[in-house]
Design an enzyme around this catalytic site. Structure first.
Site, mmCIF file in Angstrom:
data_model
loop_
_atom_site.group_PDB
_atom_site.id
_atom_site.type_symbol
_atom_site.label_atom_id
_atom_site.label_comp_id
_atom_site.label_asym_id
_atom_site.label_seq_id
_atom_site.Cartn_x
_atom_site.Cartn_y
_atom_site.Cartn_z
ATOM 1 N N PRO B 297 0.795 -1.228 0.000
ATOM 2 C CA PRO B 297 0.000 0.000 0.000
ATOM 3 C C PRO B 297 0.828 1.280 0.000
ATOM 4 O O PRO B 297 0.265 2.363 0.054
ATOM 5 C CB PRO B 297 -0.792 -0.121 1.298
ATOM 6 C CG PRO B 297 0.094 -0.915 2.200
ATOM 7 C CD PRO B 297 0.848 -1.862 1.313
ATOM 8 N N GLU B 319 2.155 -1.412 -8.919
ATOM 9 C CA GLU B 319 1.175 -2.065 -8.057
ATOM 10 C C GLU B 319 0.064 -2.609 -8.940
ATOM 11 O O GLU B 319 -0.438 -1.925 -9.818
ATOM 12 C CB GLU B 319 0.639 -1.064 -7.022
ATOM 13 C CG GLU B 319 -0.612 -1.508 -6.276
ATOM 14 C CD GLU B 319 -0.500 -2.870 -5.600
ATOM 15 O OE1 GLU B 319 0.543 -3.124 -4.960
ATOM 16 O OE2 GLU B 319 -1.448 -3.666 -5.714
ATOM 17 N N CYS B 413 8.199 -9.939 4.853
ATOM 18 C CA CYS B 413 8.003 -9.861 6.305
ATOM 19 C C CYS B 413 7.674 -11.261 6.804
ATOM 20 O O CYS B 413 6.628 -11.518 7.381
ATOM 21 C CB CYS B 413 6.921 -8.868 6.674
ATOM 22 S SG CYS B 413 5.337 -9.159 5.914
#
Lengths: 308, 475
Positions: B297, B319, B413
């Site tokens: 985002p 994106e 992550c």
């Protein structure tokens, strides 16, 4: 000059009064929106808004200072200069560009020391001998703009942040008025702040106001307690509950373990990392504020009981 | 004379008689627990995200202050601990949990969480939960909830863990997983990445189960970390030059002035460090064209865009989802960022056209579980393989888009070896890309292990468990 004054709490009032009574015209005030406050969470008008109401001046309360409707209204008003005292929110560049002479902030320290939200609390907490107030042109960086003028003020030995701020609000109001005069007359030339010795004073949280009797020397406890009085107020835990504390006074005696309480006829002492301190007033949960001796008699402190 | 309003006044006379409707039931005046319960229900019934549902509920119902803090603690804490709570509830129930009504189960979890992991007195935890069940589902269900929760009060959390967890000697990973409320497969993945089934694993799971601090990133060129800390009352972060940590539970960080004024963003310190690592990798030749290949985002894109402004570079951001691309455009504002709506595997951008490329690839998120309360119970081991394949394709694409001699940062992550080391090793082998010592791009950060890649951990660095590897396209 046509002024729009931005400010919110009590401490902004001496400045607003000084400007209202001056040769300048305060055409509107900007203040933080009404917020619920105190017991019962009643919605209260900010002190600045209340004074403006009293004097029949337009009050603007944008939720954020970048609101387009607010900026439009400010452009319509067309102020020459916007003085600011403890407004309580950041000003975006779109707002900074509107008044001809920009925005001038009265900040309660001698900049570049103690930029940020709680300069007076920081001065007391760190044991500064001298502090003061500064007027400067607001730029995008935090409290970093060029300085118009400074007054200094001695920090007295028993000053709480509230008392010191009260004096600074008065002397600062005079400084702000003379700054506004000087800007109009063209006699003031702002000077850039030095790049060295910048320090910051973040706003003080409730956690920051906890007194740690076990690890802190008496002299430091004294400063911390005065720094957080009246807001947010010092506290510690007693019998697992939060106990609010007023200022504490170090005494040159011995014989108490850290945190240990001793009740005497006219004093309540607490041990610290060094010598004990005397409690002034305290407030238990759900109770009224009272003298520490009255509180100690009421809760029947036993020998060796501690506060932590 | 005063004028009367023309509005019709209320009819005078006595109120109409009150209708009697069965036995009077006291209304539930417990907005905090009700909001927590409704959040758990939304998570269970429609796969909602707890940290998206709850703030909306609090806003709509005007729940603030202590009630909001309690609702947050209960909703997130219960979501986090769900597997452990279910094991304990199963031991206390005379019928299988799969046969318990979903709403009752939500309430039981909420009650058990209060009993085991908060300082709320047991009688209050039980009574308030039973009241909620009675108000919604009637007294039969309330009686059942009461009986189960009474049994939960028989022991504290440690006692229950001894009873429901596998034996610590023979199955240390299973034991630690239960004790720290993680699914076993996730604890196993952590153990493999840490190379430990002992103390490091315990520390990692403990840190992952704790309430994390909110991290902010000061926008380079707009404000410094010192200024941001002064404005927010937070602490300057230990590792990122732009980072500030706020106390856990400090309220909605989106309401902070510096965030609203775009002087700062909410971003884990580990994410900041990984984005910075891309800019810190040594480079010969031009250094003007940067690319963020999986930008939504937009957190890292904004940080990179601000850094690009300062060093005279530009950033292209790719994106796939149009609405997320729009978010990036909004967040980037007047930064030199060009947003492209495209799939990173087939972006249409010129091959060899960039000096630095970031691949912040979609992943299981196992490294950010502490920020997503329910995610650990929703993720499945079967999610890993398709994501790892996507990651390999994206990294390969990045190595085509970077110029010879240019640098790619691969970031996920997740500490899962299949998504981190495995992807990098595989792609490096097939493309001939050189693996750089990534630790050099994390100056001052301790405990970075043997390299060449970097794995950050909550228990060692206070960040999410981010993985970062720097690769250079051969000249």
């Amino acid at each position: 000059m046509r002024l729009v004054f931005a400010g919110t709490p009590e401490v902004a009032l001496p400045s607003l009064r000084a400007l209202l009574d001056s040769r300048h015209e305060v055409v509107a005030v900007v203040t933080r929106p009404d917020a619920p406050a105190g017991r019962g969470r009643k919605v209260e008008r900010s002190p600045v808004a209340a004074l403006a109401d009293e004097r029949g001046i337009e009050v603007l309360t944008p939720a954020k200072a970048g609101d387009p409707a607010f900026l439009d209204r400010l452009r319509e008003i067309g102020p020459d200069l916007c003085p600011v005292v403890a407004y309580g929110a950041l000003l975006p560049e779109s707002a900074l560009a509107i008044p001809r002479h920009g925005w001038v902030n009265l900040h309660f320290s001698v900049l570049p020391a103690w930029r940020g939200a709680a300069p007076v609390q920081a001065a007391v907490r760190h044991g500064d001998d001298i502090t003061g107030a500064t007027t400067f042109r607001i730029v995008k960086a935090l409290d970093a703009g060029p300085v118009f003028g400074v007054v200094t003020e001695r920090v007295r030995e028993r000053d709480t942040a509230g008392e010191l701020l009260g004096r600074l609000a008065e002397s600062g109001a005079k400084l702000l008025l003379s700054t506004v005069d000087g800007i109009e007359d063209g006699t003031l030339r702002p000077v850039e702040q030095p790049e060295e010795n910048v320090s910051y004073a973040p706003k003080v949280s409730v956690d920051d106001a906890r007194l740690d009797f076990a690890c802190t020397p008496a002299a430091a406890l004294d400063r911390v307690a005065r720094a957080v009085t009246p807001e947010p107020g010092a506290w510690a835990e007693f019998r697992g509950e939060r106990l609010k504390l007023g200022p504490v006074t170090p005494v040159d005696e011995e014989g108490l373990a850290p945190g240990e309480l001793r009740v005497e006829r006219k004093r309540v002492l607490v041990g610290t990392a060094t010598t004990p301190v005397v409690l002034s007033d305290v407030q238990a949960q759900g109770k009224k504020r009272m003298a520490a001796t009255d509180w100690a008699r009421g809760v029947r402190i036993e020998a060796g009981e501690r506060i932590s | 004379m005063t004028q009367r309003s023309s509005r019709p006044s209320r009819p005078r006379g006595p109120h109409p008689p009150r209708r009697r409707t069965g036995p009077a039931r006291p209304p539930v005046e417990d907005p905090a627990r009700l909001a927590a319960l409704d959040t758990l229900r939304a998570v269970r019934q429609r796969d909602a995200y707890a940290n998206l549902v709850l703030p909306g509920l609090l806003r709509d119902r005007r729940i603030t202050g202590r009630d909001a803090a309690l609702a947050t603690e209960l909703a997130y804490g219960t979501s986090r601990a769900q597997g452990l709570l279910d094991a304990i509830l199963a031991a206390c129930s005379d019928r299988p949990l799969s046969e318990v009504d979903g709403s009752v189960l939500d309430a039981l979890r909420l009650g058990a969480y209060q009993l085991l992991r908060t300082r709320i007195p047991a009688h209050a935890a039980v009574a308030s939960t039973v009241d909620l069940v009675r108000a919604e589902l009637g007294s039969g269900a309330a009686g059942f909830a009461n009986a189960v929760l009474r049994r939960v009060t028989g022991q504290d959390e440690a006692g229950w863990i001894d009873e429901v967890a596998p034996d610590e000697e023979t199955d240390p990973v299973g034991y630690l997983a239960m004790a720290h409320a993680h699914p076993r497969w996730i604890a196993q993945a952590f153990a493999e990445a840490l190379g430990s089934r002992g103390e490091p694993l315990r520390a990692a799971l403990t840190a992952d189960d704790a309430r994390p601090a909110v991290h902010l990133a000061a926008r380079p060129g707009e404000c410094s970390a010192d200024e941001l800390a002064a404005m927010t009352g937070g602490e300057v972060a230990p590792h990122s030059p732009y980072g500030v940590h706020l106390e856990p539970g400090a309220g909605d960080p989106g309401d902070l002035d510096p965030v609203r004024e775009k002087l700062a963003t909410v971003q884990d310190e580990g994410s900041q460090l990984c984005a910075l690592a891309l800019t810190r990798a040594p480079l010969e030749g031009p250094d003007e064209r940067w690319l963020d290949l999986c930008a939504g985002p937009g957190g890292k894109a904004v940080l990179l865009g601000a850094l690009a402004t300062l060093s005279g570079a530009t950033l292209d951001a790719v994106e796939k989802a149009p609405h997320r691309a729009e978010l990036i455009r909004k967040a980037a504002g007047d930064l030199p960022v060009t947003v492209h709506v495209a799939d990173g595997r087939d972006s249409g951008l010129p091959a060899g056209g960039f000096d630095r490329v970031l691949v912040d690839a979609p992943c299981t998120g196992l490294g950010a579980l502490r920020r997503r309360p329910e995610a650990r119970w929703r993720r499945q081991p079967s999610d890993v393989a398709p994501l790892a394949r996507l990651q390999r394709e994206l990294l390969t694409s990045a190595l085509e888009l970077v110029r010879p001699g240019g640098v790619v940062a691969y970031v996920v992550c997740s500490p899962h070896l299949s998504e981190s080391v495995g992807v990098v090793a595989d792609v490096a082998r097939r493309t001939g890309a050189e693996r750089l010592d990534t630790r050099a791009a994390f100056p001052g950060v301790p405990d970075l292990g043997g390299g060449p890649h970097v794995q950050l951990w909550p228990h060692l660095h206070g960040t999410d468990a981010m993985f970062c590897a720097l690769l250079r396209r051969p000249a």
